[in-house]
Design an enzyme around this catalytic site. Structure first.
Site, mmCIF file in Angstrom:
data_model
loop_
_atom_site.group_PDB
_atom_site.id
_atom_site.type_symbol
_atom_site.label_atom_id
_atom_site.label_comp_id
_atom_site.label_asym_id
_atom_site.label_seq_id
_atom_site.Cartn_x
_atom_site.Cartn_y
_atom_site.Cartn_z
ATOM 1 N N LYS A 59 9.882 -17.769 -19.278
ATOM 2 C CA LYS A 59 9.846 -17.969 -17.971
ATOM 3 C C LYS A 59 8.447 -18.035 -17.371
ATOM 4 C CE LYS A 59 13.011 -17.234 -13.762
ATOM 5 N NZ LYS A 59 13.371 -18.521 -13.593
ATOM 6 N N GLU A 91 18.359 -29.477 -18.285
ATOM 7 C CA GLU A 91 18.778 -28.549 -17.195
ATOM 8 C C GLU A 91 17.894 -29.118 -16.055
ATOM 9 O OE1 GLU A 91 16.692 -24.639 -17.876
ATOM 10 O OE2 GLU A 91 15.201 -25.509 -18.906
ATOM 11 N N LEU A 115 15.714 -22.751 -20.534
ATOM 12 C CA LEU A 115 15.882 -21.469 -20.065
ATOM 13 C C LEU A 115 17.217 -20.878 -20.176
ATOM 14 C CD1 LEU A 115 13.782 -19.269 -18.631
ATOM 15 C CD2 LEU A 115 14.986 -19.831 -16.740
ATOM 16 N N TYR A 159 7.468 -14.835 -14.819
ATOM 17 C CA TYR A 159 7.783 -14.543 -13.444
ATOM 18 C C TYR A 159 9.378 -14.240 -13.821
ATOM 19 C CZ TYR A 159 9.900 -18.876 -12.733
ATOM 20 O OH TYR A 159 10.718 -20.108 -12.350
HETATM 21 N N1 PLP Z 1 16.437 -23.209 -15.382
HETATM 22 C C1 PLP Z 1 15.148 -23.204 -14.955
HETATM 23 C C2 PLP Z 1 13.911 -23.938 -15.449
HETATM 24 C C3 PLP Z 1 15.020 -22.149 -14.049
HETATM 25 O O1 PLP Z 1 13.777 -22.077 -13.211
HETATM 26 C C4 PLP Z 1 15.987 -21.401 -13.543
HETATM 27 C C5 PLP Z 1 15.883 -20.383 -12.358
HETATM 28 O O2 PLP Z 1 14.886 -20.162 -11.910
HETATM 29 C C6 PLP Z 1 17.163 -21.336 -14.235
HETATM 30 C C7 PLP Z 1 17.220 -22.463 -15.048
HETATM 31 C C8 PLP Z 1 18.296 -20.540 -13.940
HETATM 32 O O3 PLP Z 1 17.847 -19.407 -14.471
HETATM 33 P P1 PLP Z 1 18.632 -17.858 -13.808
HETATM 34 O O4 PLP Z 1 19.857 -17.965 -13.639
HETATM 35 O O5 PLP Z 1 18.353 -16.681 -14.733
HETATM 36 O O6 PLP Z 1 17.885 -17.845 -12.284
#
Ligand code: PLP
Length: 287
Positions: free
Chosen positions: A149, A182, A207, A33
């Site tokens: 993701k 994270e 991520l 997603y």
């Molecule tokens: N880390 C995780 C586990 C996430 O689910 C998300 C966003 O949903 C992020 C980091 C932040 O990523 P982004 O800045 O691309 O939304």
């Protein structure tokens, strides 16, 4: 006007939107997603999220459901039909619907696409950011491919629930060395005691946040000291400032960790400034 969802080629009322019981996303979390912030009716950090979607699909050998251009058109139509000017758009692609079997189905099975869009009250969001949020720390227990993701978010959901039960907003995962990896739905940052902005490097199992990436560019322009370097829970608790980034949070100041105040317990000047600069940039470059 009610909300409208896109499901496999059709726009349907949100309350009636459904996928088949043998959708592999539903049964096996065999799906990826993306989430984009929507600003002025346009997609923030559009390119970065499309590129990561394509990478996630590629890593799992899920076919691109349609061209990026076609996907963008459907997403814009979803925003239009839902009259979203400020909010979020969610896109999910599963490997498709097939009789339950762990191994992949044949090439004749088409990926399944779901898109939903929702409006956010930016004033309420800004009020929350102005107060800052609490976080809790939880043991890292996710699989080894958090760079993809996927919708396999059970550990993230459990962590977020733990945060909620503690009256906090986000949970930060901590690895076996005591380093923060994270957030459950965000990347974590500190302004350390030496005044250096730090976020974990992406060689780690995290991520590769798109908001994180854009914020790195913003930071480079400010000239603030920055390092991609992991930090411990203790370093975070004694940091000058802590914040998290993501398409949902944007840049969100963290004012407590495990019930312990960060700094004086109020959003710090650097996180507050970076939030403003990030939003200005995202709004100006949204497509
Ligand atoms: N880390 C995780 C586990 C996430 O689910 C998300 C966003 O949903 C992020 C980091 C932040 O990523 P982004 O800045 O691309 O939304």
């Amino acid at each position: 006007m009610g909300r409208i969802a896109y499901v496999n080629g059709r726009f349907v009322p949100h309350r009636d939107a459904a996928v088949h019981i043998e959708d592999r996303g539903y049964q096996l979390a065999d799906a990826v997603y993306e989430v984009w912030a929507v600003m002025d009716g346009r997609l923030a950090d559009a390119e970065g999220h499309f590129a990561r979607l394509e990478r996630s699909l590629g890593e799992l050998k899920i076919r691109q459901p349609m061209s990026r251009r076609a996907l963008e058109m459907v997403m814009r139509e979803a925003l239009r039909r839902n009259r979203v000017r400020e909010g979020l758009i969610y896109l999910q692609v599963s490997r498709g619907v097939a009789p339950r079997d762990h191994a992949f189905p044949g090439d004749d099975v088409a990926p399944a696409v779901v898109i939903t869009a929702k409006s956010l009250d930016r004033a309420a969001v800004e009020a929350k950011a102005a107060k800052g949020v609490g976080v809790v720390t939880v043991a890292e227990n996710r699989w080894g491919r958090c760079d993809i993701k996927t919708v396999g978010l059970l550990p993230n959901a459990l962590a977020r629930q733990q945060a909620k039960e503690a009256g906090a907003y986000e949970a930060l995962f901590v690895d076996e060395l005591g380093m923060i990896t994270e957030g459950a739905a965000s990347n974590a940052w500190i302004l350390d005691q030496d005044g250096v902005l730090r976020t974990r490097d992406t060689n780690a199992n995290i991520l590769r946040g798109i908001t994180r990436r854009t914020l790195m560019d913003v930071i480079a322009e400010t000239g603030l000291p920055f390092q991609e370097r992991p930090f411990t829970v203790e370093e975070a608790k004694s940091a000058k400032e802590v914040f998290v980034t993501g398409a949902g949070s944007l840049v969100l100041p963290v004012v407590s960790i495990d019930g312990q105040k960060v700094g004086d317990g109020a959003p710090g000047p650097v996180a507050t400034r970076l939030r403003r600069l990030y939003i200005e940039r995202a709004r100006a470059t949204a497509l």
